[in-house]
Design an enzyme around this catalytic site. Structure first.
Site, short mmCIF file in Angstrom:
data_model
loop_
_atom_site.label_atom_id
_atom_site.label_comp_id
_atom_site.label_asym_id
_atom_site.label_seq_id
_atom_site.Cartn_x
_atom_site.Cartn_y
_atom_site.Cartn_z
N ASP A 47 17.43 67.20 22.82
CA ASP A 47 16.35 66.94 21.88
C ASP A 47 16.40 65.50 21.37
OD1 ASP A 47 18.55 67.16 20.26
OD2 ASP A 47 17.70 68.66 18.90
N SER A 48 17.40 64.75 21.82
CA SER A 48 17.42 63.30 21.59
C SER A 48 16.20 62.62 22.18
CB SER A 48 18.70 62.69 22.18
OG SER A 48 18.90 63.12 23.52
N ASP A 108 18.15 71.76 25.46
CA ASP A 108 18.39 71.94 24.03
C ASP A 108 17.35 72.86 23.41
OD1 ASP A 108 20.61 70.79 22.82
OD2 ASP A 108 19.73 68.80 22.72
N LYS A 118 21.21 75.05 24.94
CA LYS A 118 22.23 74.54 24.02
C LYS A 118 21.77 74.72 22.58
CE LYS A 118 23.21 70.05 23.39
NZ LYS A 118 23.04 69.89 21.91
N GLU A 133 23.02 73.90 18.42
CA GLU A 133 23.91 73.16 17.53
C GLU A 133 24.41 74.07 16.41
OE1 GLU A 133 22.32 69.55 15.98
OE2 GLU A 133 21.69 68.79 17.94
N GLU A 136 30.81 66.25 19.32
CA GLU A 136 30.20 64.94 19.08
C GLU A 136 30.77 64.27 17.84
OE1 GLU A 136 25.88 62.69 18.47
OE2 GLU A 136 25.93 64.81 19.00
#
Length: 277
Positions: free
Chosen positions: A49-50, A88, A118, A120, A187
């Site tokens: 999602d970056s 993501d 993925k 978070e 991260e």
């Protein structure tokens, strides 16, 4: 007659088996062309999602939508044949409940053709990860600096730089592993903590700003290509594509203004018709 041998895509069990062995090589990609270039060399491609910041100029990842992730995820899958592709789940698509997370994960898998999603978060997401994995969707976890939580964290800050913070992050790592995640992105974590986590859990840790002690590494492709104006401290630039693009654009502009482009070799000529001189 020659036949084209179909390349076998790397699987989740193969990534999991890399624990403590050959490092997992990972990069992000958001479109088919870059995915095609990196596919022969990496084990895992993350459609992160970056992309909200890299592709759309957003200040954070929080504005990224499920439709955006599916569109870019589909492109990356179409551009690859070897790497395992993970997409993501954007902010707001999995936190409400395990059922909502599963429903959105199913949509990602069906509409992109990717292998895994993925999420978070650590211990607070263990129930959700278990629910989704138990229903047949592989999950990659993400702990430490979690960009979707920067409002709570107060910005993009490295984690675990004081020992008092270690216990909670270690618990996050254990929780996602026990819940069934096949790997975990670690991260922005201090090196001694990343090393401890890597030794403590049975699934591969994939570091980004978390030291070489991890079982693999991931970087944002645009960062390592020199396309980001202010890459993070942990990035090594393997190319200077930003300067190359600017130089090419400058040369193109000069040629157009001087009418040096297009030249005869770039121009279509009339076809000769029978009987014409």
């Amino acid at each position: 007659m020659s036949t084209h041998a179909k390349v076998k895509r790397i699987t989740v069990p193969e990534i999991r088996a890399r624990k403590g062995a050959q490092p997992v090589v990972s990069l992000t990609s958001y479109h088919a062309h870059t995915a095609r270039y990196i596919d022969p060399y990496v084990d895992l491609i993350l459609v992160g999602d970056s992309l909200g910041m890299v592709m759309y100029g957003m200040e954070t990842t929080l504005g990224v939508t499920l439709d955006m992730m599916i569109a870019h995820g589909s492109a990356v899958v179409r551009g690859t044949e070897r790497a395992l592709v993970v997409v993501d789940m954007p902010f707001g698509t999995y936190e409400e409940s395990p059922e909502v997370a599963f429903r959105n994960a199913v949509r990602i898998i069906k509409e992109t053709g990717c292998t895994a999603v993925k999420m978070e978060g650590g211990a607070r997401l263990a129930e959700t990860i278990r629910y989704v994995v138990d229903r047949g969707i592989p999950v990659m976890a993400h702990i430490g600096l979690t960009p979707q939580s920067i409002q709570v964290m107060g910005g993009f800050k490295a984690q675990g730089r004081v020992k008092e913070d270690w216990a909670a992050i270690e618990e996050d790592a254990r929780a996602v592993a026990e819940a069934g995640a096949f790997s975990v992105v670690v991260e922005g974590v201090a090196e001694p903590l990343a090393e401890r986590i890597t030794k403590q859990i049975p699934i591969p840790t994939v570091g980004i700003g978390a030291s070489p002690a991890c079982d693999g590494q991931i970087l944002v492709l645009e960062d390592m290509l020199g396309l980001s104006p202010k890459p993070p401290k942990f990035v090594k630039e393997y190319a200077t594509m930003g300067a190359a693009i600017a130089g090419a654009a400058e040369a193109y502009a000069e040629d157009v203004r001087a009418r040096a482009f297009p030249g005869p070799e770039h121009t279509y000529k009339m076809k000769k018709v029978d009987g014409e001189a």
